[in-house]
Each structure stands twice: as structure tokens, then as C-alpha cells.
Motif scaffolding. Structure first.
Motif, PDB file in Angstrom:
ATOM      1  N   GLY A   1      -6.820  -0.693   3.240  1.00 31.88           N
ATOM      2  CA  GLY A   1      -6.600  -1.739   2.241  1.00 31.88           C
ATOM      3  C   GLY A   1      -5.549  -2.763   2.614  1.00 31.88           C
ATOM      4  O   GLY A   1      -5.058  -3.490   1.747  1.00 31.88           O
TER       5      GLY A   1
ATOM      6  N   ARG B   1      -3.757   4.962   2.166  1.00 30.21           N
ATOM      7  CA  ARG B   1      -4.843   5.088   1.192  1.00 30.21           C
ATOM      8  C   ARG B   1      -4.760   6.422   0.465  1.00 30.21           C
ATOM      9  O   ARG B   1      -4.678   7.488   1.094  1.00 30.21           O
ATOM     10  CB  ARG B   1      -6.176   4.969   1.936  1.00 30.21           C
ATOM     11  CG  ARG B   1      -7.413   5.175   1.069  1.00 30.21           C
ATOM     12  CD  ARG B   1      -8.660   4.913   1.893  1.00 30.21           C
ATOM     13  NE  ARG B   1      -9.857   5.449   1.275  1.00 30.21           N
ATOM     14  CZ  ARG B   1     -11.074   5.378   1.794  1.00 30.21           C
ATOM     15  NH1 ARG B   1     -11.240   4.751   2.967  1.00 30.21           N
ATOM     16  NH2 ARG B   1     -12.107   5.896   1.184  1.00 30.21           N
TER      17      ARG B   1
ATOM     18  N   PHE C   1      -7.025   6.945  -2.321  1.00 29.08           N
ATOM     19  CA  PHE C   1      -8.246   7.008  -3.138  1.00 29.08           C
ATOM     20  C   PHE C   1      -9.422   7.458  -2.279  1.00 29.08           C
ATOM     21  O   PHE C   1      -9.452   7.237  -1.062  1.00 29.08           O
ATOM     22  CB  PHE C   1      -8.557   5.655  -3.787  1.00 29.08           C
ATOM     23  CG  PHE C   1      -8.925   4.558  -2.814  1.00 29.08           C
ATOM     24  CD1 PHE C   1     -10.249   4.381  -2.406  1.00 29.08           C
ATOM     25  CD2 PHE C   1      -7.950   3.709  -2.312  1.00 29.08           C
ATOM     26  CE1 PHE C   1     -10.589   3.372  -1.527  1.00 29.08           C
ATOM     27  CE2 PHE C   1      -8.285   2.697  -1.433  1.00 29.08           C
ATOM     28  CZ  PHE C   1      -9.604   2.529  -1.028  1.00 29.08           C
TER      29      PHE C   1
ATOM     30  N   ASP D   1     -13.496   7.182  -1.650  1.00 30.69           N
ATOM     31  CA  ASP D   1     -14.641   6.309  -1.894  1.00 30.69           C
ATOM     32  C   ASP D   1     -15.579   6.433  -0.698  1.00 30.69           C
ATOM     33  O   ASP D   1     -15.255   6.015   0.408  1.00 30.69           O
ATOM     34  CB  ASP D   1     -14.186   4.855  -2.053  1.00 30.69           C
ATOM     35  CG  ASP D   1     -15.315   3.930  -2.480  1.00 30.69           C
ATOM     36  OD1 ASP D   1     -16.488   4.258  -2.198  1.00 30.69           O
ATOM     37  OD2 ASP D   1     -15.036   2.879  -3.076  1.00 30.69           O
TER      38      ASP D   1
ATOM     39  N   ASN E   1      -1.922   2.946  -1.767  1.00 34.38           N
ATOM     40  CA  ASN E   1      -3.001   2.111  -2.300  1.00 34.38           C
ATOM     41  C   ASN E   1      -3.994   2.969  -3.079  1.00 34.38           C
ATOM     42  O   ASN E   1      -4.697   3.800  -2.513  1.00 34.38           O
ATOM     43  CB  ASN E   1      -3.713   1.386  -1.160  1.00 34.38           C
ATOM     44  CG  ASN E   1      -4.702   0.352  -1.667  1.00 34.38           C
ATOM     45  OD1 ASN E   1      -4.619  -0.088  -2.815  1.00 34.38           O
ATOM     46  ND2 ASN E   1      -5.644  -0.038  -0.821  1.00 34.38           N
ATOM     47  N   ARG E   2      -3.997   2.775  -4.403  1.00 36.44           N
ATOM     48  CA  ARG E   2      -4.918   3.490  -5.272  1.00 36.44           C
ATOM     49  C   ARG E   2      -6.052   2.568  -5.684  1.00 36.44           C
ATOM     50  O   ARG E   2      -6.048   1.389  -5.327  1.00 36.44           O
ATOM     51  CB  ARG E   2      -4.188   4.029  -6.510  1.00 36.44           C
ATOM     52  CG  ARG E   2      -3.640   2.936  -7.406  1.00 36.44           C
ATOM     53  CD  ARG E   2      -2.735   3.515  -8.490  1.00 36.44           C
ATOM     54  NE  ARG E   2      -3.421   4.449  -9.343  1.00 36.44           N
ATOM     55  CZ  ARG E   2      -4.210   4.114 -10.354  1.00 36.44           C
ATOM     56  NH1 ARG E   2      -4.415   2.823 -10.628  1.00 36.44           N
ATOM     57  NH2 ARG E   2      -4.787   5.025 -11.101  1.00 36.44           N
ATOM     58  N   LYS E   3      -7.007   3.083  -6.451  1.00 40.13           N
ATOM     59  CA  LYS E   3      -8.145   2.277  -6.874  1.00 40.13           C
ATOM     60  C   LYS E   3      -8.413   2.511  -8.352  1.00 40.13           C
ATOM     61  O   LYS E   3      -8.717   3.636  -8.773  1.00 40.13           O
ATOM     62  CB  LYS E   3      -9.387   2.638  -6.054  1.00 40.13           C
ATOM     63  CG  LYS E   3     -10.594   1.763  -6.350  1.00 40.13           C
ATOM     64  CD  LYS E   3     -11.770   2.148  -5.469  1.00 40.13           C
ATOM     65  CE  LYS E   3     -12.973   1.265  -5.756  1.00 40.13           C
ATOM     66  NZ  LYS E   3     -14.144   1.665  -4.938  1.00 40.13           N
TER      67      LYS E   3
ATOM     68  N   ASN F   1      -8.423   9.048  -7.456  1.00 40.28           N
ATOM     69  CA  ASN F   1      -7.163   8.905  -6.733  1.00 40.28           C
ATOM     70  C   ASN F   1      -6.442  10.242  -6.635  1.00 40.28           C
ATOM     71  O   ASN F   1      -6.517  11.064  -7.548  1.00 40.28           O
ATOM     72  CB  ASN F   1      -6.253   7.906  -7.460  1.00 40.28           C
ATOM     73  CG  ASN F   1      -6.869   6.523  -7.558  1.00 40.28           C
ATOM     74  OD1 ASN F   1      -7.046   5.850  -6.560  1.00 40.28           O
ATOM     75  ND2 ASN F   1      -7.207   6.104  -8.779  1.00 40.28           N
TER      76      ASN F   1
ATOM     77  N   ASP G   1      -2.509  -1.250  -6.602  1.00 39.47           N
ATOM     78  CA  ASP G   1      -3.963  -1.295  -6.641  1.00 39.47           C
ATOM     79  C   ASP G   1      -4.336  -2.642  -6.043  1.00 39.47           C
ATOM     80  O   ASP G   1      -4.429  -3.647  -6.753  1.00 39.47           O
ATOM     81  CB  ASP G   1      -4.461  -1.160  -8.078  1.00 39.47           C
ATOM     82  CG  ASP G   1      -5.978  -0.995  -8.151  1.00 39.47           C
ATOM     83  OD1 ASP G   1      -6.664  -1.560  -7.274  1.00 39.47           O
ATOM     84  OD2 ASP G   1      -6.464  -0.318  -9.071  1.00 39.47           O
TER      85      ASP G   1
ATOM     86  N   LYS H   1      -6.995  -3.881  -4.756  1.00 37.19           N
ATOM     87  CA  LYS H   1      -8.293  -4.469  -5.057  1.00 37.19           C
ATOM     88  C   LYS H   1      -8.342  -5.150  -6.418  1.00 37.19           C
ATOM     89  O   LYS H   1      -8.990  -6.191  -6.583  1.00 37.19           O
ATOM     90  CB  LYS H   1      -9.372  -3.375  -4.991  1.00 37.19           C
ATOM     91  CG  LYS H   1     -10.804  -3.872  -5.169  1.00 37.19           C
ATOM     92  CD  LYS H   1     -11.215  -4.823  -4.057  1.00 37.19           C
ATOM     93  CE  LYS H   1     -12.674  -5.248  -4.209  1.00 37.19           C
ATOM     94  NZ  LYS H   1     -13.030  -6.318  -3.243  1.00 37.19           N
TER      95      LYS H   1
END
Length: 366
Positions: free
Chosen positions: A14, A105, A107, A109, A207-209, A214, A240, A242
Motif C-alpha cells: 500500500g 500491511r 489486512f 485480501d 496499513n489496514r483496510k 484486519n 487506511d 485506500k
């Protein structure tokens, strides 16, 4: 002041998304008319309520915040110190910055592939930090060799640097960063000139989402990460990256409404900017008036003349004195005239050390 923070990390954690989120808070280019900013460099406004309070107080036509520079550095991979993935080029970019924001990171995905095919933030940290240490080992070897002649000649500077390298080498061999070695005042200038990658101040950016899966308390991977931060006294912020990008076309109430729908309350970007500013050991002083209220970036413990140089070099060269009042004292007095009547505006000389939050008017000679 050209001090910068490099955004580093493994691929697909990210970094670029974070950089894009940061640049949404970019300072307008016309406020820095003599700067040529590379596309991978973002001059970002530092959030500061004091600035806006002073601007309202002065009814300023223009308000310019203090700023900090972030540099987007391409993803490092295992083996970067040996040239893997254009590693030498990327490591040289890290060498040029003053501090590091290490994006990790946290999270999961399946649509965003992790280079190691697993989400293990502590392992990611260890991979990057090891590459920095290995690159620094090469620096030790190179500088030790180039110092040999000067050491034999009895050069005092060469002897100090050589002994410093001798102390840093065993730390690096244990996998410890150069920053773990305590320095004497005599050694500090030499340490700065060596530009060790693992000697730079580091801030971890988790960096979470929003709305995603998470890592959190109770997950063994997250607990190991928190234990590492506690053990090493590391600084970290959670963002976050994003969500800010997804909300860039909205503002005000609408933006906050969509933010909640996406499962995010705070993207953490402002906290990151402030933490980065502190990491660089910077402080802000203010100038304020009807034309403009502005936050000026200086190093902590700067003298009044050195602070004046942030505005113009003449303010340092021709410095006579500085009229100083703390920002909230000026606001509580209600006007400059009242502040003068009450004696709250002090006249300071060359030896004055500027404090974060000072409002200053410089007096210069011809």
C-alpha cells in the motif's frame, strides 16, 4: 526546509496508495516558487489548529501551513542489498531521505497478492530491516578500506570514524540496526555523514483496510507485532490508505457519511503527517498578519537567527532582535496592542531558542 521521509516497504503493501492519499493534502506549488518537486515527492501540509486560529485572529488573506516532504520509494524485495529487484537503486533512494516511513500491511485480501503469499507483518518488517542492515554492512566495509591510509597517518578524524565503524560492525552482524549503537557527541557528526540506512529514524505505518479483514488484538501475528514494537520502543501509526483515495471526490458531511459507510472513522493520514514531522525533530513557529498567516518549519532547538533564515537568509545575516509571543497568549490578549500593553511580547536576541508555537516578528538591520 528540505527534510524528507521515504515511504518504504515490500511490494503490494500500500505504499503508492498511501502516497496518493498524502498528496491529497499537498501544499499548493505556488507557495514554494523556487522548488522543483519531482512527481514522486509530495510536499504535504502539517495539520495544525493553531495556524487557523491565528489566521482567524488576524483576518489573514492567505493561510499557509508548515510542510513535510514524503518520497514514494518503489518496493524493496528480499535480496535488495545484493541488487535484487533493482535493489541498489532503491536503497540509494532511501539513503537520500532523512527518515523512513515503513509501510506494513495488516489486512487480508485475496485480490491483492502478497509477495510472500502470507500476511505476517513482523516477517515483512524483518525482511526490510535485514536488507537495510546488509546494505550498511557494505558501507562499513567500504569506508573501513578507504580510511586505512588516513588512520596510518594518524588523522584524528579518521581514527574517530574508524573506531565508530568498529563498534557498529558487530551490531550489524547481530542483525541490529546502526541506530542501536550509542554515540558520543564527538561521533555524531561522523555518523550523520555515513548515511547508514538502519541509522535513520523510522516510523512504522500499519496499513489496514476499512470493511476488510484486519489483524487485531487476539491474532497471534498482531500480538507478535505489538510485542516487537514494545521491545524496540518503535513508533507506529495505523492508517487506511485506500479510504482517503476512494473519498477524494467528496467533501464535508457527504465525505464523512461515505466514510462511515465504508467502515472507516479516521483514515489516520493526519496522524501520520504529524508523527513524521515529530520523527524529523521539527517544530513550527508562526508569522501572522492581515496579508498572511504562515507556519514555518525549523529544526528543534534552532536559535532565533536560524529560524529567521527559514523566511529569508537576510533575516539571519542582518538579525537584530525578535519580538516573540506564544500563540495562545496572543489569542487570549485579543490584539497586538493589548499584548504590548501587558508586556506579553518579549524582545529576544541571537541566543534565544525558538519554541514550538512561538509567533515571531523579526527585526533586521540595513
Amino acid at each position: 526546509m528540505s527534510l524528507s521521509i521515504g515511504i518504504v516497504g515490500l511490494p503490494n503493501v500500500g505504499k503508492s496508495t498511501l502516497f496518493n492519499a498524502l498528496t491529497l493534502k499537498r501544499v499548493p506549488a505556488d507557495n514554494f516558487p523556487f522548488c522543483t518537486i519531482d512527481p514522486s515527492v509530495g510536499v504535504v501540509a502539517v495539520p495544525d489548529k493553531r495556524l487557523w486560529a491565528l489566521s482567524k485572529f488576524s483576518k489573514s488573506a492567505k493561510t499557509i501551513p508548515a510542510a513535510v516532504e514524503f518520497v514514494d520509494i518503489a518496493g524493496l524485495v528480499k535480496g535488495a542489498s545484493e541488487g535484487e529487484g533493482l535493489g541498489n537503486k532503491f536503497l540509494s533512494h532511501i539513503r537520500e531521505v532523512d527518515a523512513i516511513a515503513h509501510v506494513v500491511r495488516i489486512f487480508e485480501d485475496q485480490n491483492i497478492i502478497h509477495i510472500e503469499n502470507q500476511i505476517d507483518p513482523l516477517s515483512d518488517i524483518e525482511t526490510i530491516n535485514l536488507e537495510l542492515v546488509l546494505a550498511d554492512m557494505q558501507t562499513v566495509t567500504k569506508h573501513t578500506f578507504t580510511l586505512e591510509k588516513e588512520v596510518r597517518r594518524g588523522s584524528k578524524e579518521a581514527l574517530i570514524e574508524s573506531k565508530l565503524l568498529e563498534r557498529i560492525k558487530p551490531a550489524l552482524e547481530k542483525g541490529l540496526p546502526a541506530s542501536s549503537v550509542s554515540l558520543t557527541d564527538e561521533e555524531k557528526p561522523f555518523m550523520r555523514n555515513l548515511h547508514f540506512l538502519s541509522g535513520k529514524p523510522m516510523l512504522y505505518v500499519l496499513n489496514r483496510k476499512a470493511g476488510g479483514k484486519n489483524l487485531s488484538a487476539g491474532d497471534q501475528r498482531f500480538e507478535k507485532l505489538m510485542a516487537f514494537f514494545k521491545e524496540t520502543s518503535a513508533q507506529y501509526v495505523m492508517v487506511d490508505a485506500k479510504i482517503e483515495d476512494e473519498l477524494k471526490d467528496f467533501s464535508g458531511v457527504e465525505k464523512e457519511s461515505f466514510r462511515k459507510e465504508l467502515g472507516g472513522e479516521d483514515d489516520g493520514i493526519n496522524s501520520l503527517i504529524v508523527a513524521g514531522y515529530i520523527l524529523l525533530d521539527l517544530v513550527t513557529f508562526f508569522t501572522t498578519g492581515e496579508d498572511e498567516t504562515r507556519g514555518w518549519t525549523i529544526r528543534r532547538n534552532s536559535s532565533a537567527p536560524a529560524a529567521g533564515a527559514a523566511i529569508h537568509t537576510d533575516f539571519q545575516k542582518k538579525f537584530v532582535c525578535a519580538e516573540v509571543i506564544f500563540w495562545d497568549k496572543l489569542l487570549s490578549d485579543g490584539s497586538w496592542a493589548t499584548a504590548r500593553e501587558k508586556g506579553d511580547i518579549r524582545t529576544e536576541g541571537k541566543g534565544y531558542i525558538v519554541v514550538d508555537g512561538d509567533v515571531i516578528e523579526f527585526k533586521v538591520g540595513a
